[in-house]
Design an enzyme around this catalytic site. Structure first.
Site, short mmCIF file in Angstrom:
data_model
loop_
_atom_site.label_atom_id
_atom_site.label_comp_id
_atom_site.label_asym_id
_atom_site.label_seq_id
_atom_site.Cartn_x
_atom_site.Cartn_y
_atom_site.Cartn_z
N HIS A 197 -45.87 16.83 13.36
CA HIS A 197 -45.72 16.22 12.04
C HIS A 197 -47.08 16.23 11.36
CE1 HIS A 197 -43.76 13.63 9.00
NE2 HIS A 197 -45.00 13.21 8.81
N CYS A 198 -47.17 16.88 10.21
CA CYS A 198 -48.44 17.02 9.51
C CYS A 198 -48.52 15.98 8.40
CB CYS A 198 -48.58 18.42 8.93
SG CYS A 198 -50.16 18.69 8.07
#
Length: 360
Positions: free
Chosen positions: A187-188
């Site tokens: 997850h960025c």
């Protein structure tokens, strides 16, 4: 009188002790059965208690994850809340570099550089800018891909304990998005989105072209940075040089641009190289951790672990970029392209090492 009472009490105590001794001797078989039953019940109670937090897969990693679960939960919440803040920072910092480039550097290039270098800077700079904007927009807006919730006929390797749905191969649960992601990498927070099957290429291309753009600004602006730094240093001399307010702002802008782009080039360049290595091996960030643990486990038994999704270095890159013919290296890699990735993210070919999936 007290001696008589003491003697009577002693006699009663001896009599009671004798009675208890006789009863215990006669009831010993019954007490043995009761003691055994009590031990069985106690062992069963211990088993129930341990089953609440222990199983055969429990190890130090599981215990540490359980202890750190509140911290992970808090980080997930903060990341979810501040996702738009990170996106705003990316847009704001990139916009500040663009403003400096157009209002400070472009007039300098047009007035001092020869025609060849003017054409080079304008063409390369705008191509790089278009690639950054396109891939960042697509990475943030494209869904990473989710497994179907009402389709029981898809092949799956496990069941998500949080979503309670079948998980296909390479699918993992994201605590921030609170759903399962196909071929999840991570997850960025800078995208406010998960990096999965359908936007992994956009994420990597954004990192690559942003790194190239920062390196371009850092290298081409190195001389301007040195001159601006000396100019700022000389302003503290007595008497100070006759710099106008516009000159001072120009020098400070150049220093800000060079420091920011150089820092991002180093940090993001390292991340880009890391993901390039993972792509060459046919792995995601999560699979890298899993495969490393599996390789260590099999090595203890004298076996060698093989990544079932490693199709060979060149094939991995073809599949990742969706290159199906030679011209695609230009149209799908060096130019903006919205083509879909290879496969649906639900099923994967296993060990096709002797087969060129995309013969280019």
């Amino acid at each position: 009188m007290s001696l008589v009472a003491f003697a009577v009490a002693a006699c009663l105590l001896i009599t009671l002790h004798f009675c208890v001794f006789v009863c215990v001797r006669r009831m010993r078989p019954c007490l043995g059965v009761g003691h055994l039953l009590l031990r069985e019940r106690w062992a069963y109670a211990q088993l129930l208690w341990r089953s609440l937090f222990y199983n055969s897969l429990t190890n130090c990693d599981v215990v540490s994850d359980s202890l750190l679960e509140p911290i992970f939960w808090m980080v997930d919440i903060l990341t979810r809340w501040f996702g738009m803040v990170f996106v705003f920072l990316v847009v704001a910092l990139t916009s500040s570099i663009l403003i400096i480039s157009y209002f400070c550097l472009l007039p300098l290039v047009l007035n001092t550089y020869p025609p060849f270098w003017i054409v080079w800077h304008i063409c390369y700079g705008h191509w790089n800018l278009i690639m950054i904007i396109f891939h960042y927009y697509k990475a943030t807006k494209t869904s990473p891909g989710y497994p179907p919730k009402m389709k029981p006929d898809i092949p799956f390797v496990s069941v998500c304990k949080k979503c309670i749905i079948p998980k296909p191969a390479r699918t993992h649960h994201c605590g921030i998005c609170n759903t399962c992601i196909l071929k999840m990498d991570h997850h960025c927070p800078w995208l406010n989105n998960c990096v999965g099957h359908f936007n992994h290429r956009y994420f990597f291309s954004f990192c690559l072209f942003m790194t190239l753009g920062c390196m371009y600004c850092s290298i081409s602006g190195r001389t301007l940075f040195i001159n601006a730094y000396h100019a700022i240093e000389s302003s503290y001399n007595t008497p100070p040089p006759p710099y106008t307010f516009k000159d001072k702002m120009f020098h400070k802008s150049i220093i800000y641009m060079w420091v920011l782009t150089s820092t991002v080039a180093v940090a993001l360049g390292g991340l880009t190289l890391w993901h390039a290595m993972l792509i060459s091996r046919g792995e995601t960030s999560i699979e890298r951790h899993i495969n490393k643990k599996e390789a260590k486990r099999l090595a203890k038994h004298g076996k060698v672990y093989r990544n079932p999704f490693n199709y060979g270095r060149l094939n991995n890159w073809k599949i990742f970029f969706g290159v199906e013919k030679t011209s695609h290296w230009l149209t799908r890699v060096l130019l903006p392209s919205s083509h879909a990735p290879y496969g649906d993210g639900l099923t994967w070919d296993i060990y096709p090492h002797q087969k060129d999936i995309m013969p280019v």
